[in-house]
Design a protein around this motif. Sequence first.
Motif, mmCIF file in Angstrom:
data_model
loop_
_atom_site.group_PDB
_atom_site.id
_atom_site.type_symbol
_atom_site.label_atom_id
_atom_site.label_comp_id
_atom_site.label_asym_id
_atom_site.label_seq_id
_atom_site.Cartn_x
_atom_site.Cartn_y
_atom_site.Cartn_z
ATOM 1 N N GLY A 8 0.788 -1.229 0.000
ATOM 2 C CA GLY A 8 0.000 0.000 0.000
ATOM 3 C C GLY A 8 0.815 1.272 0.000
ATOM 4 N N SER A 9 2.120 1.176 -0.128
ATOM 5 C CA SER A 9 2.974 2.359 -0.122
ATOM 6 C C SER A 9 2.963 3.040 -1.492
ATOM 7 C CB SER A 9 4.407 1.979 0.250
ATOM 8 O OG SER A 9 4.451 1.376 1.528
ATOM 9 N N GLY A 10 3.333 4.322 -1.520
ATOM 10 C CA GLY A 10 3.343 5.029 -2.796
ATOM 11 C C GLY A 10 3.654 6.501 -2.640
ATOM 12 N N ILE A 11 3.331 7.270 -3.682
ATOM 13 C CA ILE A 11 3.615 8.697 -3.740
ATOM 14 C C ILE A 11 2.324 9.462 -3.509
ATOM 15 C CG2 ILE A 11 4.696 10.529 -5.069
ATOM 16 C CD1 ILE A 11 6.498 8.128 -4.492
ATOM 17 N N ALA A 12 2.351 10.421 -2.587
ATOM 18 C CA ALA A 12 1.162 11.207 -2.263
ATOM 19 C C ALA A 12 0.872 12.223 -3.359
ATOM 20 C CB ALA A 12 1.333 11.901 -0.912
ATOM 21 N N ASP A 13 -0.270 12.914 -3.219
ATOM 22 C CA ASP A 13 -0.773 13.760 -4.298
ATOM 23 C C ASP A 13 0.058 15.003 -4.581
ATOM 24 O OD1 ASP A 13 -1.405 15.038 -1.980
ATOM 25 O OD2 ASP A 13 -3.570 15.127 -2.322
ATOM 26 N N ASP A 14 1.043 15.322 -3.738
ATOM 27 C CA ASP A 14 1.903 16.475 -4.042
ATOM 28 C C ASP A 14 3.127 16.062 -4.864
ATOM 29 O OD1 ASP A 14 3.390 15.079 -2.217
ATOM 30 O OD2 ASP A 14 3.658 16.742 -0.817
ATOM 31 N N ASP A 15 3.206 14.772 -5.241
ATOM 32 C CA ASP A 15 4.269 14.211 -6.083
ATOM 33 C C ASP A 15 5.648 14.261 -5.444
ATOM 34 O OD1 ASP A 15 2.519 13.565 -8.142
ATOM 35 O OD2 ASP A 15 2.762 15.502 -9.132
ATOM 36 N N SER A 16 5.744 14.613 -4.174
ATOM 37 C CA SER A 16 7.054 14.670 -3.532
ATOM 38 C C SER A 16 7.069 13.965 -2.179
ATOM 39 C CB SER A 16 7.503 16.123 -3.353
ATOM 40 O OG SER A 16 6.620 16.815 -2.496
ATOM 41 N N THR A 17 5.906 13.547 -1.687
ATOM 42 C CA THR A 17 5.823 12.882 -0.383
ATOM 43 C C THR A 17 5.656 11.384 -0.569
ATOM 44 O OG1 THR A 17 4.805 14.839 0.630
ATOM 45 C CG2 THR A 17 4.573 12.752 1.795
ATOM 46 N N VAL A 18 6.496 10.615 0.118
ATOM 47 C CA VAL A 18 6.433 9.156 0.056
ATOM 48 C C VAL A 18 5.692 8.645 1.286
ATOM 49 C CG1 VAL A 18 7.770 7.011 0.030
ATOM 50 C CG2 VAL A 18 8.569 9.010 -1.248
ATOM 51 N N VAL A 19 4.752 7.737 1.042
ATOM 52 C CA VAL A 19 4.011 7.084 2.119
ATOM 53 C C VAL A 19 4.517 5.651 2.230
ATOM 54 C CG1 VAL A 19 1.752 6.389 2.982
ATOM 55 C CG2 VAL A 19 1.986 8.510 1.673
ATOM 56 N N LEU A 20 5.019 5.280 3.401
ATOM 57 C CA LEU A 20 5.585 3.959 3.640
ATOM 58 C C LEU A 20 4.744 3.264 4.707
ATOM 59 C CD1 LEU A 20 7.976 1.996 3.095
ATOM 60 C CD2 LEU A 20 9.220 3.163 4.921
ATOM 61 N N LEU B 177 -5.525 8.854 4.355
ATOM 62 C CA LEU B 177 -4.464 9.655 4.958
ATOM 63 C C LEU B 177 -4.586 11.102 4.495
ATOM 64 C CD1 LEU B 177 -1.793 9.892 6.575
ATOM 65 C CD2 LEU B 177 -0.593 9.339 4.438
ATOM 66 N N GLU B 178 -4.809 11.995 5.432
ATOM 67 C CA GLU B 178 -4.825 13.433 5.168
ATOM 68 C C GLU B 178 -3.484 14.018 5.584
ATOM 69 O OE1 GLU B 178 -7.071 15.040 3.653
ATOM 70 O OE2 GLU B 178 -8.995 14.010 3.873
ATOM 71 N N MET B 179 -3.029 15.004 4.862
ATOM 72 C CA MET B 179 -1.754 15.646 5.157
ATOM 73 C C MET B 179 -1.966 16.970 5.892
ATOM 74 S SD MET B 179 0.511 13.585 3.994
ATOM 75 C CE MET B 179 0.879 12.374 2.734
ATOM 76 N N ASP B 180 -0.851 17.475 6.422
ATOM 77 C CA ASP B 180 -0.803 18.836 6.985
ATOM 78 C C ASP B 180 -1.814 19.071 8.118
ATOM 79 O OD1 ASP B 180 0.427 21.299 7.108
ATOM 80 O OD2 ASP B 180 -0.936 22.232 5.654
ATOM 81 N N PRO B 181 -1.679 18.394 9.262
ATOM 82 C CA PRO B 181 -0.662 17.389 9.565
ATOM 83 C C PRO B 181 -1.109 16.000 9.123
ATOM 84 C CG PRO B 181 -1.957 17.804 11.508
ATOM 85 C CD PRO B 181 -2.491 18.728 10.453
ATOM 86 N N PRO B 182 -0.168 15.048 8.958
ATOM 87 C CA PRO B 182 -0.541 13.694 8.561
ATOM 88 C C PRO B 182 -1.428 13.036 9.616
ATOM 89 C CG PRO B 182 1.810 14.061 8.247
ATOM 90 C CD PRO B 182 1.299 15.220 9.034
ATOM 91 N N ARG B 183 -2.576 12.495 9.171
ATOM 92 C CA ARG B 183 -3.509 11.828 10.070
ATOM 93 C C ARG B 183 -4.456 10.963 9.251
ATOM 94 N NH1 ARG B 183 -4.998 16.598 8.442
ATOM 95 N NH2 ARG B 183 -7.198 17.192 8.213
ATOM 96 N N LEU B 184 -4.966 9.901 9.867
ATOM 97 C CA LEU B 184 -5.952 9.037 9.224
ATOM 98 C C LEU B 184 -7.349 9.486 9.631
ATOM 99 C CD1 LEU B 184 -4.322 5.499 9.653
ATOM 100 C CD2 LEU B 184 -4.690 6.719 7.492
ATOM 101 N N VAL B 185 -8.228 9.674 8.637
ATOM 102 C CA VAL B 185 -9.606 10.073 8.909
ATOM 103 C C VAL B 185 -10.537 9.102 8.195
ATOM 104 C CG1 VAL B 185 -8.971 12.496 9.163
ATOM 105 C CG2 VAL B 185 -9.730 11.657 6.953
#
Length: 285
Positions: A100-112, A161-169
């Motif tokens: 389930g890892s990949g690149i977030a919608d800002d094209d520069s953040t990696v989710v591991l 996963l929502e960013m800024d700050p990172p959190r699961l909703v």
Amino acid sequence: MLREPVAALNCNCHRHRFLNSSTGECVQVDIPELHDHKVLAPTAEGLLLLLHARKNVRLLNPLTGQLIKLPPLTTLLPKKYHHWLSARNHHFDADFTASGSGIADDDSTVVLCFYTLRMLGVAKPSDQSWTLLKFNDLLRTAPVMFAARFHCITLDGVMVLEMDPPRLVLAAKRHMWISLDGSAHLVDNGGELMLVHRKLLTGYRRGYDVYRVDLGTKTLFPVNSLGGGCALFMGMYCSLSVPIEGFPSGSISGDNIYLSFDVDERDGIEAYHLVDKSISPSAIF
């Protein structure tokens, strides 16, 4: 990158197959980096998350050879768990599979995501450490990157996963019961998020219920079709929906589930038909 049987992975080969799920085209690529790196996960974008010396995380473009350094795993794991990275940890390969890892919608953040450890890390190449998120869950589930956003399933339902700050909703409330002997799988079905509930019926028989995840209303809707033109290849840690027109005529059929080699009940089953919930037995049985 296509998953290979265990025997193929242990042959010290650096040549792997990559599938274009839109066209059905398959190419083979030499990846010399695999000589001293472990594959943590392929991403939906076709990139590879690699691990060197059980701590150094890198992002590889297998077609260009570009290798980007990411913060080490030691900045993600609390110090009291650093012994998990030692050579004496015989469960390392199972624990540190980053499905389930990949690149977030800002094209520069990696989710591991280490789902078996209930740990999620977020970082950019310029960061010195990972931002750690923890979550509790007793379900066997497969997370996914959908529309460049990380989605997983917990006891509450489908989470994003929502960013800024990172959190699961909460993205969609779960209303079905998923027992410990079942599992749940998220899949991108041509731009539509789907959930497959793999459940135990009688004896050792399995059934598969499919739901469309409506992110607008945060609900799950049961369906018996993938849209007619798609087939689903389902594994325990990764599932892939593909359009059937990109494959040789008659090789696969729409609205069918084909099981990966890591799914226990695959033996004896060629395909599961969603429309009438019937099973086509394997030709060897």
